[in-house]
Motif scaffolding. Structure first.
Motif, PDB file in Angstrom:
ATOM      1  N   VAL A  68       6.896  14.184   1.819  1.00  0.00           N
ATOM      2  CA  VAL A  68       6.905  14.623   0.424  1.00  0.00           C
ATOM      3  C   VAL A  68       7.860  15.797   0.299  1.00  0.00           C
ATOM      4  O   VAL A  68       7.733  16.791   1.035  1.00  0.00           O
ATOM      5  CB  VAL A  68       5.491  15.018  -0.042  1.00  0.00           C
ATOM      6  CG1 VAL A  68       5.521  15.550  -1.479  1.00  0.00           C
ATOM      7  CG2 VAL A  68       4.544  13.826   0.059  1.00  0.00           C
ATOM      8  N   VAL A  69       8.806  15.705  -0.618  1.00  0.00           N
ATOM      9  CA  VAL A  69       9.780  16.772  -0.851  1.00  0.00           C
ATOM     10  C   VAL A  69       9.387  17.524  -2.115  1.00  0.00           C
ATOM     11  O   VAL A  69       9.353  16.929  -3.203  1.00  0.00           O
ATOM     12  CB  VAL A  69      11.206  16.205  -0.994  1.00  0.00           C
ATOM     13  CG1 VAL A  69      12.205  17.336  -1.224  1.00  0.00           C
ATOM     14  CG2 VAL A  69      11.585  15.395   0.242  1.00  0.00           C
ATOM     15  N   PRO A  70       9.071  18.824  -2.015  1.00  0.00           N
ATOM     16  CA  PRO A  70       8.672  19.592  -3.207  1.00  0.00           C
ATOM     17  C   PRO A  70       9.880  20.067  -3.998  1.00  0.00           C
ATOM     18  O   PRO A  70      11.020  20.050  -3.512  1.00  0.00           O
ATOM     19  CB  PRO A  70       7.905  20.764  -2.601  1.00  0.00           C
ATOM     20  CG  PRO A  70       8.551  20.992  -1.270  1.00  0.00           C
ATOM     21  CD  PRO A  70       8.976  19.622  -0.790  1.00  0.00           C
ATOM     22  N   GLU A  71       9.623  20.520  -5.219  1.00  0.00           N
ATOM     23  CA  GLU A  71      10.701  21.046  -6.049  1.00  0.00           C
ATOM     24  C   GLU A  71      11.220  22.374  -5.507  1.00  0.00           C
ATOM     25  O   GLU A  71      12.412  22.640  -5.524  1.00  0.00           O
ATOM     26  CB  GLU A  71      10.203  21.236  -7.481  1.00  0.00           C
ATOM     27  CG  GLU A  71       9.929  19.934  -8.224  1.00  0.00           C
ATOM     28  CD  GLU A  71       9.443  20.183  -9.630  1.00  0.00           C
ATOM     29  OE1 GLU A  71       9.166  21.362  -9.970  1.00  0.00           O
ATOM     30  OE2 GLU A  71       9.327  19.211 -10.401  1.00  0.00           O
ATOM     31  N   PRO A 116       7.747   6.834   2.716  1.00  0.00           N
ATOM     32  CA  PRO A 116       6.815   6.475   3.793  1.00  0.00           C
ATOM     33  C   PRO A 116       7.519   6.564   5.147  1.00  0.00           C
ATOM     34  O   PRO A 116       8.653   6.092   5.298  1.00  0.00           O
ATOM     35  CB  PRO A 116       6.427   5.033   3.451  1.00  0.00           C
ATOM     36  CG  PRO A 116       7.571   4.518   2.646  1.00  0.00           C
ATOM     37  CD  PRO A 116       8.131   5.685   1.892  1.00  0.00           C
ATOM     38  N   ILE A 117       6.861   7.173   6.115  1.00  0.00           N
ATOM     39  CA  ILE A 117       7.510   7.352   7.413  1.00  0.00           C
ATOM     40  C   ILE A 117       6.716   6.766   8.574  1.00  0.00           C
ATOM     41  O   ILE A 117       7.149   6.846   9.721  1.00  0.00           O
ATOM     42  CB  ILE A 117       7.778   8.849   7.698  1.00  0.00           C
ATOM     43  CG1 ILE A 117       6.477   9.649   7.681  1.00  0.00           C
ATOM     44  CG2 ILE A 117       8.774   9.419   6.716  1.00  0.00           C
ATOM     45  CD1 ILE A 117       6.667  11.110   8.068  1.00  0.00           C
ATOM     46  N   GLY A 118       5.551   6.178   8.296  1.00  0.00           N
ATOM     47  CA  GLY A 118       4.826   5.573   9.409  1.00  0.00           C
ATOM     48  C   GLY A 118       3.379   5.271   9.075  1.00  0.00           C
ATOM     49  O   GLY A 118       2.872   5.632   8.010  1.00  0.00           O
ATOM     50  N   ALA A 119       2.715   4.618  10.018  1.00  0.00           N
ATOM     51  CA  ALA A 119       1.294   4.286   9.907  1.00  0.00           C
ATOM     52  C   ALA A 119       0.751   4.090  11.310  1.00  0.00           C
ATOM     53  O   ALA A 119       1.497   3.781  12.247  1.00  0.00           O
ATOM     54  CB  ALA A 119       1.091   3.033   9.059  1.00  0.00           C
ATOM     55  N   ALA A 148       0.833  -1.211   0.000  1.00  0.00           N
ATOM     56  CA  ALA A 148       0.000   0.000   0.000  1.00  0.00           C
ATOM     57  C   ALA A 148       0.862   1.253   0.000  1.00  0.00           C
ATOM     58  O   ALA A 148       0.574   2.219  -0.724  1.00  0.00           O
ATOM     59  CB  ALA A 148      -0.920  -0.017   1.219  1.00  0.00           C
ATOM     60  N   GLN A 149       1.910   1.258   0.786  1.00  0.00           N
ATOM     61  CA  GLN A 149       2.810   2.410   0.811  1.00  0.00           C
ATOM     62  C   GLN A 149       3.489   2.622  -0.540  1.00  0.00           C
ATOM     63  O   GLN A 149       3.623   3.754  -1.008  1.00  0.00           O
ATOM     64  CB  GLN A 149       3.866   2.228   1.910  1.00  0.00           C
ATOM     65  CG  GLN A 149       3.314   2.341   3.315  1.00  0.00           C
ATOM     66  CD  GLN A 149       4.359   2.035   4.372  1.00  0.00           C
ATOM     67  OE1 GLN A 149       5.275   1.229   4.146  1.00  0.00           O
ATOM     68  NE2 GLN A 149       4.226   2.660   5.534  1.00  0.00           N
ATOM     69  N   ALA A 150       3.891   1.533  -1.171  1.00  0.00           N
ATOM     70  CA  ALA A 150       4.539   1.647  -2.476  1.00  0.00           C
ATOM     71  C   ALA A 150       3.570   2.178  -3.527  1.00  0.00           C
ATOM     72  O   ALA A 150       3.929   3.031  -4.353  1.00  0.00           O
ATOM     73  CB  ALA A 150       5.091   0.283  -2.905  1.00  0.00           C
ATOM     74  N   GLY A 151       2.336   1.679  -3.506  1.00  0.00           N
ATOM     75  CA  GLY A 151       1.354   2.139  -4.485  1.00  0.00           C
ATOM     76  C   GLY A 151       0.994   3.609  -4.316  1.00  0.00           C
ATOM     77  O   GLY A 151       0.932   4.366  -5.293  1.00  0.00           O
ATOM     78  N   LEU A 152       0.763   4.022  -3.077  1.00  0.00           N
ATOM     79  CA  LEU A 152       0.427   5.424  -2.830  1.00  0.00           C
ATOM     80  C   LEU A 152       1.630   6.328  -3.088  1.00  0.00           C
ATOM     81  O   LEU A 152       1.487   7.440  -3.610  1.00  0.00           O
ATOM     82  CB  LEU A 152      -0.057   5.590  -1.383  1.00  0.00           C
ATOM     83  CG  LEU A 152      -1.368   4.893  -1.035  1.00  0.00           C
ATOM     84  CD1 LEU A 152      -1.700   5.101   0.443  1.00  0.00           C
ATOM     85  CD2 LEU A 152      -2.514   5.413  -1.896  1.00  0.00           C
ATOM     86  N   GLY A 153       2.825   5.859  -2.725  1.00  0.00           N
ATOM     87  CA  GLY A 153       4.026   6.652  -2.966  1.00  0.00           C
ATOM     88  C   GLY A 153       4.250   6.904  -4.443  1.00  0.00           C
ATOM     89  O   GLY A 153       4.658   7.997  -4.852  1.00  0.00           O
ATOM     90  N   LYS A 154       3.990   5.891  -5.282  1.00  0.00           N
ATOM     91  CA  LYS A 154       4.148   6.067  -6.725  1.00  0.00           C
ATOM     92  C   LYS A 154       3.164   7.098  -7.260  1.00  0.00           C
ATOM     93  O   LYS A 154       3.505   7.920  -8.123  1.00  0.00           O
ATOM     94  CB  LYS A 154       3.955   4.731  -7.441  1.00  0.00           C
ATOM     95  CG  LYS A 154       4.198   4.796  -8.946  1.00  0.00           C
ATOM     96  CD  LYS A 154       4.016   3.448  -9.587  1.00  0.00           C
ATOM     97  CE  LYS A 154       4.356   3.523 -11.077  1.00  0.00           C
ATOM     98  NZ  LYS A 154       3.545   4.548 -11.782  1.00  0.00           N
ATOM     99  N   GLN A 155       1.937   7.076  -6.772  1.00  0.00           N
ATOM    100  CA  GLN A 155       0.947   8.059  -7.220  1.00  0.00           C
ATOM    101  C   GLN A 155       1.337   9.474  -6.783  1.00  0.00           C
ATOM    102  O   GLN A 155       1.125  10.434  -7.520  1.00  0.00           O
ATOM    103  CB  GLN A 155      -0.431   7.693  -6.682  1.00  0.00           C
ATOM    104  CG  GLN A 155      -0.973   6.396  -7.238  1.00  0.00           C
ATOM    105  CD  GLN A 155      -2.350   6.068  -6.678  1.00  0.00           C
ATOM    106  OE1 GLN A 155      -3.314   6.807  -6.862  1.00  0.00           O
ATOM    107  NE2 GLN A 155      -2.448   4.937  -5.974  1.00  0.00           N
ATOM    108  N   LEU A 156       1.908   9.589  -5.588  1.00  0.00           N
ATOM    109  CA  LEU A 156       2.364  10.901  -5.133  1.00  0.00           C
ATOM    110  C   LEU A 156       3.531  11.402  -5.979  1.00  0.00           C
ATOM    111  O   LEU A 156       3.633  12.605  -6.262  1.00  0.00           O
ATOM    112  CB  LEU A 156       2.772  10.835  -3.658  1.00  0.00           C
ATOM    113  CG  LEU A 156       1.643  10.681  -2.640  1.00  0.00           C
ATOM    114  CD1 LEU A 156       2.202  10.430  -1.242  1.00  0.00           C
ATOM    115  CD2 LEU A 156       0.752  11.920  -2.635  1.00  0.00           C
TER     116      LEU A 156
END
Length: 215
Positions: free
Chosen positions: A49-52, A35-38, A16-24
């Motif tokens: 999330v690191v912005p440009e 991912p840093i926790g749940a 789940a973390q991998a799937g959501l991370g890819k979408q982000l």
């Protein structure tokens, strides 16, 4: 931070973390996601999330609004997003203060006009005093923004790294300039009226009030 409608088990957490991370990562303006926790029930997943851009850049502001308006997909359900952290907190505070500033300014100007009209029983004097205060406020805000945010004449004022001004500065500046402008105006006008009431001609009353003004 993703809020899942249903919890995920420990076995499914990594997927789940991998799937959501890819979408982000596919969101414009995002350079890195981790991912840093749940929570214990697996219903809330937290990501960094690191912005440009930097924390005060317009691109980061647009990214925060974009993420808050998005929902991600996980399996057959949707995941609502929330954004926390210092950058988003500063953005929220700035927007709240910006929304309240017009009302605050209107209240200050309205009360000053009312009080001056009652005190001096005149329309012209309050209008001149309030107009001077508003012009001083616009000039001060414009000067601060041009020098410290845009970097104009930065070398003259020792500004080497221009940055957005503090979000609470306009509110504080309104109070300070209002106090200075009204106090000085009241001092001068009261001196003129006192001199005129004691028999001095109008021109002499103006001169006497000006010579007694504080420097």
């Amino acid at each position: 931070m993703g809020d899942l409608g249903h919890g995920v088990t420990r076995d499914d957490l990594t997927a789940a973390q991998a799937g959501l991370g890819k979408q982000l990562m596919d969101v414009d303006g995002v350079t890195a996601v981790a991912p840093i926790g749940a929570n214990g029930q697996g219903t809330v997943l937290v990501f960094q999330v690191v912005p440009e851009g930097g924390p005060t850049s317009e691109s980061t502001e647009d990214l925060v609004h974009d993420l808050r308006g998005r929902s991600l997909e996980l399996g057959s359900g949707e995941v609502s997003l929330s954004v926390a952290g210092s950058a988003s907190a500063n953005l929220d505070i700035s927007e709240k203060l910006a929304d309240a500033l017009p009302t605050y300014l209107a209240l200050v100007v309205g009360l000053s006009l009312l009080i001056l009209i009652v005190v001096f029983r005149s329309i012209l004097v309050p209008l001149i005093a309030t107009g001077g205060f508003v012009l001083s406020l616009f000039a001060a805000l414009g000067g601060v923004t041009a020098v410290y945010q845009w970097g104009w004449l930065g070398g003259l004022f020792g500004v080497t790294d221009p940055a957005p001004i503090l979000n609470f500065l306009p509110t504080v500046l309104v109070g300070i300039l209002f106090g200075l402008a009204m106090d000085y105006q009241l001092f001068l006008t009261s001196g003129m009226r006192e001199a005129y009431a004691h028999g001095a001609p109008a021109r002499q009353a103006v001169t006497e009030a000006g010579s007694c003004s504080p420097t």
